[in-house]
Design an enzyme around this catalytic site. Structure first.
Site, PDB file in Angstrom:
ATOM      1  N   CYS A   1       0.886  -1.157   0.000  1.00  0.00           N
ATOM      2  CA  CYS A   1       0.000   0.000   0.000  1.00  0.00           C
ATOM      3  C   CYS A   1       0.922   1.203   0.000  1.00  0.00           C
ATOM      4  O   CYS A   1       1.760   1.307  -0.887  1.00  0.00           O
ATOM      5  CB  CYS A   1      -0.940  -0.019   1.198  1.00  0.00           C
ATOM      6  SG  CYS A   1      -0.146  -0.378   2.768  1.00  0.00           S
ATOM      7  N   SER A   2       0.824   2.096   0.968  1.00  0.00           N
ATOM      8  CA  SER A   2       1.793   3.186   0.996  1.00  0.00           C
ATOM      9  C   SER A   2       3.033   2.753   1.772  1.00  0.00           C
ATOM     10  O   SER A   2       4.102   2.607   1.205  1.00  0.00           O
ATOM     11  CB  SER A   2       1.175   4.436   1.618  1.00  0.00           C
ATOM     12  OG  SER A   2       0.132   4.903   0.790  1.00  0.00           O
ATOM     13  N   ASP A   3       2.840   2.537   3.077  1.00  0.00           N
ATOM     14  CA  ASP A   3       3.991   2.128   3.875  1.00  0.00           C
ATOM     15  C   ASP A   3       4.029   0.625   4.112  1.00  0.00           C
ATOM     16  O   ASP A   3       4.991   0.099   4.652  1.00  0.00           O
ATOM     17  CB  ASP A   3       3.974   2.856   5.218  1.00  0.00           C
ATOM     18  CG  ASP A   3       4.286   4.332   5.045  1.00  0.00           C
ATOM     19  OD1 ASP A   3       5.194   4.634   4.239  1.00  0.00           O
ATOM     20  OD2 ASP A   3       3.626   5.168   5.671  1.00  0.00           O
TER      21      ASP A   3
END
Lengths: 620, 599
Positions: B327-329
């Site tokens: 996902c993002s992190d």
């Protein structure tokens, strides 16, 4: 074990028999051939496969495999064979593995419509709108026009026998079951079970020939101090002559649930001395309370509007110790519309993103909630308040039946057994004249009839909601409820035919048809809830909070193959039941042995301790 | 420190009932006696003092485990005292102040050590069949040098050399490079996880490309890997402007890229807030409820996570393709999707022990930021989000669809949820493994898993059938909207009036208990039989323990309608032991048949 084997045998015999019926071809010439002659053949000679292969079936009477397309909304178009008989439509597609089979009793068909027009080339199709929450569409190539016509005509003919001057199929169905369902309910013994007659209530035969009220049963329970003559004057003041009569009496407090129709008050506020005295004596019959509650199922606006038509509601001035409560349940037209919307929402496909708001827009659960809440208030008044109640709506055969039967289900554990539930339906719905013929429209092609309404379905839905909240309180399972609804439409059994006891007697329904209870009681293990624990005299007060009400997916969305339960519980239920029976048997055997032994020795000793063993309950 | 205030009224949330009692504040708990209400300070999310009324000063306490209590304190000064002390107590100065460091369940050091050794992730990877000829353990992160939010032990393809790993980690947000989290032995397909690439609009990284190549090569069944970006495409695009983004299919040979569309932590937080507002309002009509439930979007988000897990499961088990999830992190949505996907693929994770292992692996060790998401230290409110609650709810929705497939019952999930927020055990403290080591949690606190294991009996699902799991190793849930239901027992677990009249779970357990008793009666009878054969005189104590006979007393189940009319919701006694259930779910001590209560 023997008896189960026997039941299974008779079940398979039953299935085979149905297959025999399918054999009946659909052309008009062959319908004169009686079903009974087909059934006269030994059932064992037919295998279920014979449906498509039987030599008895002349080939020209069948639509060949490539001819019929069934547009399944879930799996796409399927090609196969269709057979239409005077009981069912049977479609089989062999292309799929496993073979796709559609088996539809024609009783569930509400409307048949041609979709293809004569001028268009290619496929001609027609749709079947069904009463059980689905629509079907068939099509076939326009080959010989005669063939297409014949299928359509045969469907129109057999799906709506009443409109065509034919007999409903239940009269042809001759299956014999080990149990006789027509014996399940006997009004006098049911009243006797409740302790009627007693010092305050008597059983009257004034309606023996349905002269007092033609929609009521012949056996009625009324207050002791009202003579039959006076009942007639009360009847004159109640819509359709449906006077207040006893439905249920509390075994301890003597508080009663009584039902009737609206009083004929009219715009001028007419009064009836006899009716007032009558309600007073209902109240007096219960020494515990000096009050009487009258539950009017309708919204107060509707009740007031009824005054224009000569009806209305009891004024508290005229009925001194009575308190009138409106329960805000809407009429049959609102309910019909609600279910129609629900069908739109759930069939064939469900819109994922707006599921809940779509469900909300049908108001179905809201209606369910109001009915349950009303029944709960009635049950509470009787149980906790020890007060007698009178329940009515307009005619006292729709909402009233829902309310009295649901509150009785909460109050009396007997009605939560399979037999008890059958008695409840026979009593509160069938004998008290819920107009099944009109509400369901058996065999009638007039699908827009304003008298049709899902009042009974709503009741069964409410029962299902109760079983969800009290999983151990009901002897029957979900399949039992679904089966009742399926045969409400199927017209295979006589149980739900006609509008009243009088009509049923006139048509000789018990003599000429089979009862649904015969079928059910002959294979109880199919319908038994393994979690059932019999608490006697146990009262249920459900939570009618909306967080506990759910859409009955297992009924309304069952045609959607994606909804099929991931794990079939039904089989597991049966295993559990068998295990329980086995354990119980062992316990019984051991007990018998122990008692025998102690009996032989107890002559020497008084008060043998073994007596305390007898009531062993087994649970699995 | 202990504060004591008398004559305090506790209002029932859904009725006009109230109870009088005394309120105590201790260092760790808020206690209200008379009703046996214990609230751990760590559970309190917010305290609000409402304006003075004629009856007193109201104090509203909202807890993270969805308990909502309203006290009315007679004197305003007392109320202010409680309020200000609570505010002080709710703000722990640091990790050292958390309950876990003072909680002592009377265990010696050895027992505690054993508790921590209960879950062994090395053994877990071995169970999956790793290391093997394609996957190896790497020591590149031994000292948390490459990625400080990852665990020490990481599994990578055998062909991925150290420079490749280090290079790739520099190209990934927070250094979270692609590593193995689940290995599906049957098809040799792997589930890997990472964070987003720092690709911006055009940046490339050869090491990262070759690491993905290596992951692809490790699976001979397929010539490509799926790269699942669990974000909505719009969010990923927005990240590009910040120098992050997603993999460009042109740069990576052999990948198939896929967006899944799970919303971010802020959307989830707002959604839960809306849900709680809807269900908390007292006069709630059927329409408000259904429309409110839908517009909160909560169930839609749950469905999105399940959908993603189903996609992952299908790719791995049916197509036999390895999947890389990010996902993002890579610590919120990625953790949800990887763990839920593994749960669908592997029956082991559906057992009690397996579920602990799953949480330990995908959530704790891979650095889901429990401290921030659960607000353990009163940190940034923007970091708080019900990501883990959502995961538990997804699992619950699955247990509803597959009643036989899970060894644990709903109570297990509720208990885990309770302790994720309680800070009573060390497991969920901190944001990552490195931090946990610095805090010496293993030495100074106790493990929740050991506690849960010790009362495993309470969490067993009576429907569980290992044979079913064998026959259906991979679950294929349906995602029709009506399969996603409102989890009443989570969000109303402290509202007695909302509890079912007969809980099915409880009924089943009662029946089981009774059948056990029946069996023992049977045995007693059998022994008696034998005895009788031996000597005919000995006839004592037979059937003393036989079931009590059915009495004919009239009993009522459920709230009497009288209550419900006056106050819209009645009180339910003894059917669901919720208040106490939190400390010690009184699961096995069931009253006979639930029923005999009021008359």
């Amino acid at each position: 074990m023997n008896s189960i084997g026997g039941l299974l045998r008779c079940l398979s015999a039953f299935l085979v028999n149905i297959n025999v019926i399918i054999m009946l071809s659909f052309t008009s010439t062959s319908t004169s051939r009686s079903d009974r002659s087909a059934q006269a053949k030994p059932p064992s000679a037919m295998s279920s496969d014979s449906v498509s292969t039987s030599a008895e079936f002349s080939p020209e009477l069948r639509v060949s495999t490539q001819d019929i397309t069934y547009f399944c909304p879930f799996t796409g178009a399927l090609r196969g064979t269709v057979i239409v008989t005077n009981y069912r439509l049977f479609f089989k597609c062999m292309d799929r593995e496993p073979a796709f089979v559609l088996d539809l009793p024609l009783g569930v068909v509400s409307r048949v419509e041609k979709i293809g027009s004569a001028s268009s080339r290619g496929d001609v199709s027609y749709g079947l709108v069904c009463k059980d929450m689905r629509n079907l569409r068939f099509a076939h190539k326009q080959l010989e026009d005669t063939l297409r016509k014949s299928i359509f005509e045969v469907l129109m003919k057999f799906a709506f026998p009443v409109s065509n001057g034919l007999q409903i199929f239940a009269f042809e169905y001759g299956q014999v079951f080990p149990e006789n369902g027509w014996k399940v309910y006997d009004a006098v013994s049911e009243y006797k079970r409740q302790g009627i007659p007693n010092e305050s209530w008597r059983i009257t035969k004034v309606n023996d020939h349905y002269e007092l009220c033609d929609t009521y049963p012949s056996t009625l329970a009324v207050p002791v101090n009202i003579p039959d003559e006076e009942l007639k004057r009360v009847a004159a003041f109640r819509a359709k002559g449906r006077i207040p009569v006893l439905s249920w009496i509390h075994p301890e407090s003597q508080a009663t649930v009584t039902r009737c129709s609206q009083p004929m008050v009219g715009v001028n506020g007419k009064r009836s001395k006899e009716d007032e005295k009558y309600l007073q004596s209902i109240m007096d019959a219960n020494a515990q309370s000096h009050k009487l509650f009258i539950f009017d199922a309708r919204p107060s606006v509707n009740a007031a509007a009824n005054k224009m038509k000569g009806g209305g509601y009891e004024s508290e001035d005229a009925y001194q110790n009575a308190e009138l409560v409106f329960l805000d349940i809407h009429n049959i037209h609102v309910m019909r519309e609600s279910l129609r919307k629900l069908k739109d929402v759930v069939y064939p496909n469900i819109e994922d993103s707006h599921w809940l708001s779509n469900l909300e827009s049908t108001h179905w659960l809201e209606h369910i909630k109001l009915i349950l809440a009303g029944a709960l208030r009635i049950a509470d008044k009787v149980e906790s308040g020890k007060t007698s109640v009178v329940v009515h709506c307009s005619d006292g055969w729709d909402r009233t039946a829902q309310l009295t039967s649901l509150s009785m289900l909460m109050l009396d554990s007997y009605y939560r057994t399979i037999r008890g539930f059958e008695v409840l339906l026979e009593k509160e719905w069938l004998s008290f004249g819920h107009r099944f013929q009109l509400r369901i429209g058996h065999g009638d092609k007039n699908h827009t009839d304003a008298d049709r309404s899902p009042v009974f379905i709503q009741f069964i839905d409410c029962v299902w909601q109760l079983t969800r909240q009290f999983p151990a309180a009901f002897e029957f399972n979900e399949y039992f409820l679904v089966t009742i609804l399926d045969h409400l439409y199927s017209c295979l059994f006589g149980t739900f035919l006609c509008n009243s006891e009088q009509q049923r007697l006139k048509e000789e329904i018990p003599k000429r048809t089979v009862s649904l209870w015969s079928y059910i009681n002959s294979q109880l293990e199919e319908f038994t809830n393994p979690l059932y624990v019999n608490y006697s005299n146990h009262v249920l007060f459900p939570v009618v909070s909306l967080r506990h009400l759910e859409l009955w997916v297992g009924y309304y969305i069952r045609w959607n193959p994606r909804m099929r339960p991931q794990e079939p519980v039904h089989q597991r239920y049966k295993e559990l039941l068998a295990k329980r029976a086995e354990l119980q048997k062992r316990v019984d055997e051991l007990q018998r042995e122990v008692t025998n032994r102690s009996a032989s020795s107890s002559s020497e000793r008084a008060g043998s301790p073994t007596r305390s063993i007898t009531p062993v309950q087994t649970f699995v | 420190m202990c504060l004591q205030v008398e004559q305090v009224r506790l209002l029932d949330r859904f009725s006009s009932k109230s109870t009088n009692g005394t309120l105590y504040l201790t260092a760790t708990h808020l206690i209200f006696l008379q009703k046996e209400t214990f609230i751990l300070h760590h559970h309190i999310a917010s305290v609000e003092k409402l304006s003075l009324t004629t009856t007193g000063c109201p104090l509203v306490i909202q807890c993270r485990n969805f308990r909502m209590v309203q006290f009315v304190v007679q004197r305003e000064r007392d109320c202010h005292d409680i309020y200000s002390s609570l505010l002080r107590l709710l703000r722990p100065g640091g990790y050292e102040d958390l309950y876990a460091f003072s909680y002592n369940p009377k265990q010696n050091d050895q027992q505690r050590e054993e508790g921590w050794q209960l879950i062994d992730l090395g053994a877990e990877f071995e169970r999956m069949g790793v290391p093997c000829d394609q996957w190896q353990l790497t020591d590149v992160n031994r000292d948390y040098k490459v990625c400080e939010t990852y665990p020490r032990d990481l599994y990578v393809p055998i062909t991925a050399s150290k420079p490749i790993i280090v290079g790739s980690s520099k190209f990934r947000s927070k250094g979270r490079f692609p590593v193995l989290t689940y290995f599906y032995q049957e098809k040799k397909a792997a589930v890997c996880r990472c964070s987003q690439p720092l690709s911006g609009f055009s940046a490339r990284c050869l090491e990262d490309e070759s690491l993905l190549q290596a992951i692809s090569k490790a699976n001979h069944n397929s010539r490509f890997v799926y790269v699942m970006d669990t974000r909505p495409k719009l969010n990923a695009l927005a990240n590009r402007a910040a120098g992050k983004g997603y993999e460009n299919e042109d740069n990576y040979s052999n990948i198939r890229f896929q967006f899944v569309g799970i919303e971010n932590i802020h959307v989830m937080r707002a959604s839960l807030q809306k849900l709680l507002e809807v269900i908390g309002s007292r006069p709630l009509s059927m329409s408000d409820y259904l429309v409110g439930l839908e517009s909160s979007g909560w169930l839609r988000h749950i469905k999105a996570v399940v959908d993603a897990a189903i996609f992952l499961t299908k790719a791995v088990t049916v197509e036999g393709v390895s999947v890389l999830v990010h996902c993002s992190d890579g610590w919120d949505r990625t953790a949800q999707v990887c763990s839920l996907g593994s749960l669908l693929m592997d029956p082991y994770y559906r057992t009690i022990k397996g579920f602990m292992v799953l949480i330990e692996k995908d959530w704790i060790s891979f650095g889901h930021k429990f401290a921030d998401r659960c607000d353990q230290l009163d940190g940034d409110p923007k970091e708080v989000s019900p990501i883990f609650t959502q995961f538990l709810e997804c699992v619950w929705q699955l247990t509803e669809q597959f009643p036989q497939a899970f060894e644990f019952s709903e109570w297990f999930l509720l208990q885990i949820h309770e302790h994720v927020h309680s800070c009573q055990y060390g497991n969920f403290l901190g944001n990552n493994q490195r931090q946990r080591e610095e805090l010496q949690l293993r030495e100074r606190t106790h493990s929740l898993w050991a506690f849960l294991m010790s009362e495993k009996q309470n969490y067993l699902n009576p429907f569980y059938s290992p044979a079913y799991s064998e026959a259906h190793p991979v679950l294929e849930p349906s995602t029709l909207p009506y399969h996603f239901k409102f989890w009443r027992n989570m969000y109303h677990q402290f509202d007695r009036s909302m509890h079912p009249r007969q809980s099915i779970l409880k009924t089943i357990l009662t029946l089981r208990e009774n059948s056990r008793k029946a069996e023992s009666t049977l045995q007693a009878l059998e022994t008696v039989k034998v005895q009788r054969h031996e000597e005919d005189d000995e006839q004592e104590e037979v059937g003393e323990e036989a079931m009590e006979s059915t009495d004919t007393e009239r009993t009522v189940e459920g709230s009497s309608g009288t209550d419900s009319r006056k106050q819209s919701y009645g009180e339910l006694e003894g059917t669901y032991n919720s208040d106490v259930a939190k400390e010690e779910p009184a699961v096995v001590s069931l009253e006979f048949g639930v029923a005999r209560m009021t008359c």
